[in-house]
Design a protein around this motif. Structure first.
Motif, mmCIF file in Angstrom:
data_model
loop_
_atom_site.group_PDB
_atom_site.id
_atom_site.type_symbol
_atom_site.label_atom_id
_atom_site.label_comp_id
_atom_site.label_asym_id
_atom_site.label_seq_id
_atom_site.Cartn_x
_atom_site.Cartn_y
_atom_site.Cartn_z
ATOM 1 N N LEU A 22 0.809 -1.219 0.022
ATOM 2 C CA LEU A 22 -0.107 0.076 0.103
ATOM 3 C C LEU A 22 0.694 1.295 0.067
ATOM 4 C CD1 LEU A 22 -3.062 -0.647 2.253
ATOM 5 C CD2 LEU A 22 -3.217 0.027 -0.034
ATOM 6 N N VAL A 23 2.147 1.237 0.459
ATOM 7 C CA VAL A 23 2.956 2.520 0.825
ATOM 8 C C VAL A 23 3.527 2.533 -0.726
ATOM 9 C CG1 VAL A 23 5.431 3.135 1.122
ATOM 10 C CG2 VAL A 23 3.681 2.108 3.057
ATOM 11 N N PHE A 24 3.609 1.486 -1.444
ATOM 12 C CA PHE A 24 4.049 1.762 -2.924
ATOM 13 C C PHE A 24 3.019 2.152 -3.997
ATOM 14 C CE2 PHE A 24 7.330 -1.660 -2.161
ATOM 15 C CZ PHE A 24 8.549 -0.801 -2.485
ATOM 16 N N TYR A 25 1.960 1.755 -3.666
ATOM 17 C CA TYR A 25 0.501 2.277 -4.241
ATOM 18 C C TYR A 25 0.422 3.763 -4.174
ATOM 19 C CZ TYR A 25 -4.217 2.393 -6.250
ATOM 20 O OH TYR A 25 -5.084 2.826 -7.139
ATOM 21 N N SER A 26 0.627 4.143 -2.810
ATOM 22 C CA SER A 26 0.298 5.625 -2.526
ATOM 23 C C SER A 26 1.457 6.335 -3.113
ATOM 24 C CB SER A 26 0.272 5.747 -1.132
ATOM 25 O OG SER A 26 1.384 5.782 -0.504
ATOM 26 N N LEU A 27 2.660 5.792 -3.327
ATOM 27 C CA LEU A 27 3.565 6.697 -4.055
ATOM 28 C C LEU A 27 3.677 6.619 -5.579
ATOM 29 C CD1 LEU A 27 6.860 5.527 -1.726
ATOM 30 C CD2 LEU A 27 5.252 7.641 -1.752
ATOM 31 N N GLY A 28 2.421 5.981 -6.099
ATOM 32 C CA GLY A 28 2.389 6.060 -7.454
ATOM 33 C C GLY A 28 2.910 5.109 -8.396
ATOM 34 N N ALA A 29 3.110 3.756 -7.485
ATOM 35 C CA ALA A 29 3.594 2.550 -8.319
ATOM 36 C C ALA A 29 2.832 1.533 -8.106
ATOM 37 C CB ALA A 29 5.097 2.409 -7.914
ATOM 38 N N PRO A 30 1.664 1.400 -8.614
ATOM 39 C CA PRO A 30 0.601 0.212 -8.676
ATOM 40 C C PRO A 30 1.444 -1.256 -9.035
ATOM 41 C CG PRO A 30 -0.052 1.581 -10.263
ATOM 42 C CD PRO A 30 1.314 2.252 -9.892
ATOM 43 N N PHE A 31 2.328 -1.258 -10.016
ATOM 44 C CA PHE A 31 2.794 -2.251 -10.611
ATOM 45 C C PHE A 31 3.820 -2.952 -9.383
ATOM 46 C CE2 PHE A 31 6.250 -4.349 -12.956
ATOM 47 C CZ PHE A 31 5.589 -5.627 -13.483
#
Length: 171
Positions: A41-50
């Protein structure tokens, strides 16, 4: 999205502390999986869904399967059945369930807000990840693949049986 980042980071830190402090390996594994989901979720919130999807698939999935294989290989006998009953008690699940509910609420919030793109956050897609991995980080990727290959060969040699031992047991 800053709130999503901070809450996910707090859940990741809390669950990682629980991984370190738990004495039972199964309890630690539950908190480790929650920690890996929070990092996704941290990666997703930083704009990296992949990268977030890779985190869930590779780390959370692979670690869970690896742990199940280790338990199956050890086969601790009849004493493990009673320990398993104790590990599956409802009180043991309270902490992980609370953290997972927090993560699920964050995920719903993030997906609801994904239609409203935040300015200043660039999406990182699979192409950019591939170019980075096989560009400036090529040596690191190759070293990681060699390490994984060495682990695979080591696991094969630890798990195989000698032919003489297999013949002796067959009689």
């Amino acid at each position: 999205m800053n709130d999503l980042f901070y809450v996910s980071a707090a859940v990741a830190i809390l669950s990682t502390v629980m991984v370190i402090t738990k004495l039972n390996a199964v309890h630690a594994l539950l908190y480790l999986i929650i920690s890996l989901l929070a990092i996704a979720l941290v990666f997703y919130s930083l704009g990296a869904p992949f990268v977030a999807a890779l985190e869930v698939i590779i780390y959370a999935g692979a670690i869970m399967v690896l742990f199940v294989f280790v338990i199956m290989m050890l086969n601790l006998g009849p004493g493990s059945a009673e320990q398993e009953k104790w590990m599956l008690s409802p009180g043991m699940w309270i902490g992980p369930v609370v953290l997972v509910i927090i993560l699920m609420a964050e995920l719903v919030y993030a997906l609801a807000r994904s239609a409203l793109r935040m300015p200043g956050i660039a999406m990182v897609g699979p192409r950019q990840v591939g170019i980075a991995l096989f560009g400036p980080y090529l040596i690191g990727v190759e070293l990681a693949s060699m390490l994984l290959l060495a682990g695979l060969v080591g696991a094969f040699h630890l798990g195989r049986r000698d032919k003489q031992q297999a013949i002796g047991e067959g009689r």
